[in-house]
Design an enzyme around this catalytic site. Structure first.
Site, PDB file in Angstrom:
ATOM      1  N   ASP A 239       3.141   7.126  -6.302  1.00 31.10           N
ATOM      2  CA  ASP A 239       3.428   5.931  -7.110  1.00 31.10           C
ATOM      3  C   ASP A 239       3.323   6.250  -8.597  1.00 31.10           C
ATOM      4  O   ASP A 239       4.073   5.707  -9.416  1.00 31.10           O
ATOM      5  CB  ASP A 239       2.440   4.810  -6.758  1.00 31.10           C
ATOM      6  CG  ASP A 239       2.527   4.432  -5.288  1.00 31.10           C
ATOM      7  OD1 ASP A 239       3.639   4.513  -4.725  1.00 31.10           O
ATOM      8  OD2 ASP A 239       1.488   4.087  -4.702  1.00 31.10           O
TER       9      ASP A 239
ATOM     10  N   GLY B 262      -1.398  -0.976  -3.642  1.00 28.89           N
ATOM     11  CA  GLY B 262      -0.079  -1.502  -3.285  1.00 28.89           C
ATOM     12  C   GLY B 262       0.919  -0.635  -4.041  1.00 28.89           C
ATOM     13  O   GLY B 262       0.752  -0.401  -5.243  1.00 28.89           O
TER      14      GLY B 262
HETATM   15  O1  RIB Z   1       0.770   4.699  -2.197  1.00 33.55           O
HETATM   16  C1  RIB Z   1      -0.568   4.317  -2.111  1.00 33.55           C
HETATM   17  C2  RIB Z   1      -0.663   2.874  -1.759  1.00 33.55           C
HETATM   18  O2  RIB Z   1      -0.165   2.679  -0.449  1.00 33.55           O
HETATM   19  C3  RIB Z   1      -2.051   2.308  -1.726  1.00 33.55           C
HETATM   20  O3  RIB Z   1      -2.413   1.750  -2.960  1.00 33.55           O
HETATM   21  C4  RIB Z   1      -2.005   1.298  -0.587  1.00 33.55           C
HETATM   22  O4  RIB Z   1      -2.283  -0.003  -0.990  1.00 33.55           O
HETATM   23  C5  RIB Z   1      -0.624   1.430   0.007  1.00 33.55           C
HETATM   24  O5  RIB Z   1       0.224   0.500  -0.492  1.00 33.55           O
END
Ligand code: RIB
Length: 302
Positions: free
Chosen positions: A261, A54
């Site tokens: 992320d 996520g």
């Molecule tokens: O950016 C990667 C993420 O995108 C993954 O962890 C997946 O869950 C989606 O949210």
């Protein structure tokens, strides 16, 4: 102390250091395969891994691993994933006091990763779509003294809008990662201090090809700071009339899932330490590059 530049304001200094991430929690179901199947084709893959993901969760966990004082506002379903997700946050130094719970399933993300480390992701949002804006704002009031708020597009934009408006009204520096890509209302950007798309997201938001000329053109039309991440090429800080490149080290990519992320979580942490945007980007590029050398999403962070 942090350095912030909000809307038309100049850089200002701020003595707080709590980071709040609002966004998604998913369970990533990753299949590693040499080739991605074509329409109607069945292939054998190489391996499978399940883990925590996520975009919101990944960003919070990255900041938590770096030692940030980080609070997660997210929404989980009442399924088997709930308890393990909460435990995972706690193990990674992320505060879970403000996690919302609803009936139904939590978010899940089936992911394919090919032999070059590139991924294809389908997100089924589940509980992420049921996050409550008013509860999120009450949480932010309870947390108090938040210096940086981080958000993405895996929860409803109406919720982001209210929460980012609250942040703006309370002089909180905000970082918005428009992922997965979607177009944004101009008014929303008034609440954003740092907009950080990747090249694909830049194209969707701006309607222009991702290149230097268009980065500068777009920057002139938005009221916030702009960084564009460029995958293995690093990232650019786009200022009014110049572009600063931050090159990524050459690494062997085995899985790029969650690298963006990792960039955002690191950037938020570095800003919260009052490091300059330039220093923060440098560190964020370095952490994102490290993350692609290992398999998994959060399991590739260190
Ligand atoms: O950016 C990667 C993420 O995108 C993954 O962890 C997946 O869950 C989606 O949210």
């Amino acid at each position: 102390m942090i350095l912030a530049k909000n809307s038309h304001e100049r850089y200002t200094f701020n003595m707080k250091s709590k980071i709040c991430v609002i966004g998604s929690s998913n369970i990533d179901q990753i299949a590693y395969t040499q080739n991605i199947p074509a329409d109607g084709e069945t292939l054998f893959g190489d391996s499978f891994q399940m883990g925590f993901g996520g975009k919101g969760a990944n960003q919070a966990v990255m900041a938590g691993l770096l030692g940030a004082d980080v609070y997660m506002i997210t929404c989980l379903g009442d399924d088997v994933y709930k308890e393990m997700t909460v435990t995972n946050y706690q193990t990674n130094n992320v505060n879970t006091d403000h996690i919302q719970m609803v009936q139904g399933s939590s978010g899940v993300a089936p992911i394919w990763v090919d032999s070059t480390g590139q991924n294809r992701i389908i997100v089924i949002p589940g509980a992420n779509n049921k996050i409550d804006a008013q509860k999120a704002i009450s949480s932010m009031e309870d947390i108090g003294d938040i210096s940086v708020l981080v958000g993405q597009c895996e929860i409803p934009m109406e919720v982001n809008n209210e929460v980012f408006q609250f942040a703006k009204n309370n002089s909180i520096t905000t970082i918005f990662n428009p992922a997965p890509a979607r177009s944004l209302e101009k008014e929303f950007l008034d609440h954003v201090s740092w907009l950080i798309p990747n090249e694909n997201e830049f194209q969707v938001i701006s309607g222009m090809e991702p290149n230097n000329e268009n980065f500068l053109k777009f920057k002139k039309n938005i009221p916030c700071n702009l960084i564009v991440t460029l995958g293995e090429k690093g990232a650019v800080l786009v200022e009014e009339s110049e572009i600063h490149y931050f090159e990524a080290p050459t690494v062997e990519a085995v899985d790029t899932t969650g690298a963006g992320d990792s960039f955002i979580g690191t950037f938020a942490y570095e800003l919260s330490l009052s490091n300059t945007p330039q220093e923060s980007i440098k560190m964020a590029v370095s952490k994102a590059s490290q993350s692609v050398t290992k398999k998994g999403t959060q399991s590739s962070y260190s």
